[in-house]
Design an enzyme around this catalytic site. Structure first.
Site, PDB file in Angstrom:
ATOM      1  N   ASP A 177       3.470 -33.831   0.932  1.00  0.00           N
ATOM      2  CA  ASP A 177       3.973 -33.636   2.289  1.00  0.00           C
ATOM      3  C   ASP A 177       3.549 -32.266   2.813  1.00  0.00           C
ATOM      4  OD1 ASP A 177       5.353 -33.350   4.644  1.00  0.00           O
ATOM      5  OD2 ASP A 177       7.355 -33.500   3.758  1.00  0.00           O
ATOM      6  N   GLU A 227      -9.698  -4.083  -5.084  1.00  0.00           N
ATOM      7  CA  GLU A 227      -8.907  -3.175  -5.920  1.00  0.00           C
ATOM      8  C   GLU A 227      -7.433  -3.341  -5.540  1.00  0.00           C
ATOM      9  OE1 GLU A 227     -10.251   0.807  -5.404  1.00  0.00           O
ATOM     10  OE2 GLU A 227     -12.343   0.334  -5.818  1.00  0.00           O
ATOM     11  N   GLU A 249      -3.527  -2.887  -5.713  1.00  0.00           N
ATOM     12  CA  GLU A 249      -2.473  -1.982  -6.161  1.00  0.00           C
ATOM     13  C   GLU A 249      -1.120  -2.665  -5.991  1.00  0.00           C
ATOM     14  OE1 GLU A 249      -4.871   2.081  -4.819  1.00  0.00           O
ATOM     15  OE2 GLU A 249      -3.207   1.340  -3.607  1.00  0.00           O
ATOM     16  N   GLU A 282      -1.190   4.421 -10.618  1.00  0.00           N
ATOM     17  CA  GLU A 282      -1.654   4.885  -9.308  1.00  0.00           C
ATOM     18  C   GLU A 282      -0.833   6.099  -8.860  1.00  0.00           C
ATOM     19  OE1 GLU A 282      -3.515   5.214  -6.812  1.00  0.00           O
ATOM     20  OE2 GLU A 282      -5.171   3.919  -7.435  1.00  0.00           O
ATOM     21  N   GLU A 330      -2.612  -0.102 -10.762  1.00  0.00           N
ATOM     22  CA  GLU A 330      -3.828  -0.765 -10.287  1.00  0.00           C
ATOM     23  C   GLU A 330      -4.558  -1.356 -11.487  1.00  0.00           C
ATOM     24  OE1 GLU A 330      -8.132   0.504  -8.385  1.00  0.00           O
ATOM     25  OE2 GLU A 330      -6.322   1.377  -7.492  1.00  0.00           O
ATOM     26  N   HIS A 372      -8.472  -1.948  -1.465  1.00  0.00           N
ATOM     27  CA  HIS A 372      -9.823  -1.582  -1.045  1.00  0.00           C
ATOM     28  C   HIS A 372     -10.770  -2.704  -1.437  1.00  0.00           C
ATOM     29  CE1 HIS A 372      -8.194   2.712  -1.889  1.00  0.00           C
ATOM     30  NE2 HIS A 372      -7.796   2.268  -0.712  1.00  0.00           N
ATOM     31  N   ARG A 385     -12.178   9.513   2.239  1.00  0.00           N
ATOM     32  CA  ARG A 385     -11.350   8.361   1.882  1.00  0.00           C
ATOM     33  C   ARG A 385     -10.365   7.969   2.974  1.00  0.00           C
ATOM     34  NH1 ARG A 385     -11.541   6.900  -3.637  1.00  0.00           N
ATOM     35  NH2 ARG A 385     -13.024   8.195  -4.765  1.00  0.00           N
ATOM     36  N   GLU A 422     -17.283  -0.290   1.091  1.00  0.00           N
ATOM     37  CA  GLU A 422     -15.874  -0.398   0.718  1.00  0.00           C
ATOM     38  C   GLU A 422     -15.028  -0.343   1.992  1.00  0.00           C
ATOM     39  OE1 GLU A 422     -12.458   1.996  -1.901  1.00  0.00           O
ATOM     40  OE2 GLU A 422     -14.377   2.943  -1.425  1.00  0.00           O
ATOM     41  N   ARG A 427     -11.620  -0.049   3.374  1.00  0.00           N
ATOM     42  CA  ARG A 427     -10.434   0.526   2.741  1.00  0.00           C
ATOM     43  C   ARG A 427      -9.115   0.124   3.414  1.00  0.00           C
ATOM     44  NH1 ARG A 427     -11.067   4.407  -0.909  1.00  0.00           N
ATOM     45  NH2 ARG A 427      -9.213   5.576  -0.269  1.00  0.00           N
TER      46      ARG A 427
END
Length: 471
Positions: free
Chosen positions: A52, A131, A133, A213, A221, A270, A340, A359, A361
């Site tokens: 369903d 990645e 976390e 982390e 992580e 990330h 970053r 990457e 982020r």
């Protein structure tokens, strides 16, 4: 490619007693039901099994509720937690009348995004490396009633427990923003993370590393090796399942909520991405940070569509409590090989051209990985097709910029409502190749607005009492 015959042989070899069939709901939680192993035969892999669909969040109306789950043999895994020997498989969703793949099945959207990439001739493979976390807590209590609202979180590692009577309190409590990377006994989650890692390996996931982390209170992580888009989305869901269930064995609880703690780092996901063709990394070149022109255009596509992407990649109201300056949060819609806090970073760990990637982020682990990865790929393709210029890289320390210079750097939306509005205005690139259909976009915006944005707006917040009670 694993065949149905091989799955049935595995069931006999391992003396499997039950088969667990799993699939994704629209927002991003695994759903399942279980059949006796005797009910699994080769026809099930072709014909599917009915259920369903009207009871699944964001799916069918009650008058068109019948749907099929179709097991995918390459996803077969022995469940590491069930006392009764159980084989689990991820399933695709189909309409039982037309036998068409269901437009709101997130895994179907991911498969279509990869097929669209191939149809463009740009590349034949998209590799994704997430990645994830998360936090490992010892206790959590929360409620929302008409006359009260609260949450309470606790962790044996938490800085706030330095003065707690623990008979004895050994004093190894991680200060806020100092969880990266002290050894035990300060890191009290080492054994749990090791068991999570080993369980993943036992289930066929390729783990690269595990570590504590930045945040106090058990932030962790565990990194998976990159894989093709659909495969890695499958693996992220198995990853979450394993992490939560290993924690439960230790009488602890895991959350992928992006920002459960005030005044400390939140949890991101990330997401590394690269396009390949014929075994060649198309993002490697001789330009900025060792990138090809194609990779630069891909960055342009990501930055152009980032506000709309965040509707899928940062899909909760809590997500935007992580996306604030000061906690390494990628709030600046810029790219950099060093910074970053830029939305797109170019990792420089290896000179090997095969390792060249982008990457993104901004995403967090509350997202539906099938939708988040697919939307990212569609933005990359759009940038490449239109040769979108991302502008100059931002390699300065953003927090040292003069205010007038910083004001020129575009920012991520400040709320889920803002991201949904961006998606409402900018989603044509997602519709190409029939990857994200209009009903997917419309249903996502409706579901998130009614069930999350407006639901939060209606409810008093505990901190409002701190601010306003004595007015």
């Amino acid at each position: 490619m694993v065949t149905p015959k091989e799955v049935l042989a595995l069931c006999r070899e391992k003396d499997v007693k039950a088969v667990d069939l799993r699939f994704m709901d629209f927002p991003g939680l695994w759903q399942h039901f279980t059949i006796p192993v005797g009910k699994l035969d080769e026809d099930v892999f072709e014909d599917g099994l009915g259920f369903d669909g009207s009871s699944i969040r964001g799916w069918q109306a009650i008058n068109e509720s019948d749907m099929l789950v179709v097991p995918q043999p390459e996803t077969a895994t022995i469940d590491p937690f069930c006392p009764l020997t159980t084989l689990s498989m991820v399933c695709n969703i189909q309409d039982p009348i037309t036998r068409e793949d269901y437009s709101r099945d997130p895994r179907n959207i991911a498969r279509k995004s990869v097929n669209y990439l191939k149809s463009t001739g740009i590349g034949d493979t998209c590799y994704i490396g997430p990645e994830c976390e998360f936090f490992i807590f010892d206790d959590v209590r929360f409620d929302q009633l008409p006359q009260c609202s609260y949450f309470f979180i606790d962790s044996v590692e938490g800085q706030w427990n330095r003065g707690r009577v623990e008979n004895p309190n050994l004093g190894y409590k991680l200060r806020h923003k100092e969880g990266y990377f002290p050894v035990p006994p300060a890191d009290q989650m080492m054994d749990i993370r090791n068991e999570m890692m080993q369980t993943m390996l036992d289930c066929g996931l390729d783990v690269e590393a595990q570590h504590h982390e930045v945040a106090s209170g058990g932030q962790a992580e565990i990194d998976l090796k990159y894989d093709t888009l659909v495969n890695i989305a499958d693996k992220v869901m198995m990853y979450k399942y394993i992490v939560k269930n290993v924690a439960k064995k230790y009488n602890k609880t895991v959350t992928f909520m992006p920002k459960p703690l005030f005044a400390d780092n939140g949890s991101g996901m990330h997401t590394h991405a690269s396009l390949w063709r014929g075994g060649e990394n198309l993002f490697a070149g001789s330009g900025y940070a060792g990138l090809s022109d194609m990779a630069i255009y891909a960055i342009g596509g990501i930055l152009k569509h980032a506000p709309a992407l965040l509707a899928f990649s940062c899909p909760t109201t809590n997500s935007f409590k992580r996306l604030v300056p000061g906690f390494e949060a990628p709030v600046n819609l810029a790219y950099s090989q060093r910074n970053r806090s830029a939305a797109v970073r170019i990792p420089m760990y290896s000179p090997n051209p095969k390792a060249k990637r982008l990457e993104f982020r901004c995403p967090d682990p509350a997202c539906n990985p099938y939708l988040s990865f697919s939307a990212l790929l569609m933005a990359i393709i759009d940038g490449i097709q239109n040769k979108t210029d991302p502008g100059e890289p931002l390699d300065k320390d953003i927090y040292d910029l003069e205010p007038e210079e910083l004001d020129k750097v575009p920012k991520t939306p400040g709320s889920l409502d803002g991201a949904l509005e961006a998606l409402r205005k900018d989603h044509e690139f997602l519709l190409r190749g029939d990857v994200f259909t209009p009903d997917v976009i419309d249903t996502w915006i409706w579901y998130k607005t009614v069930n999350e944005v407006q639901a939060m707006q209606l409810r008093p917040h505990p901190y409002e009492f701190c601010l306003y009670y004595d007015i």
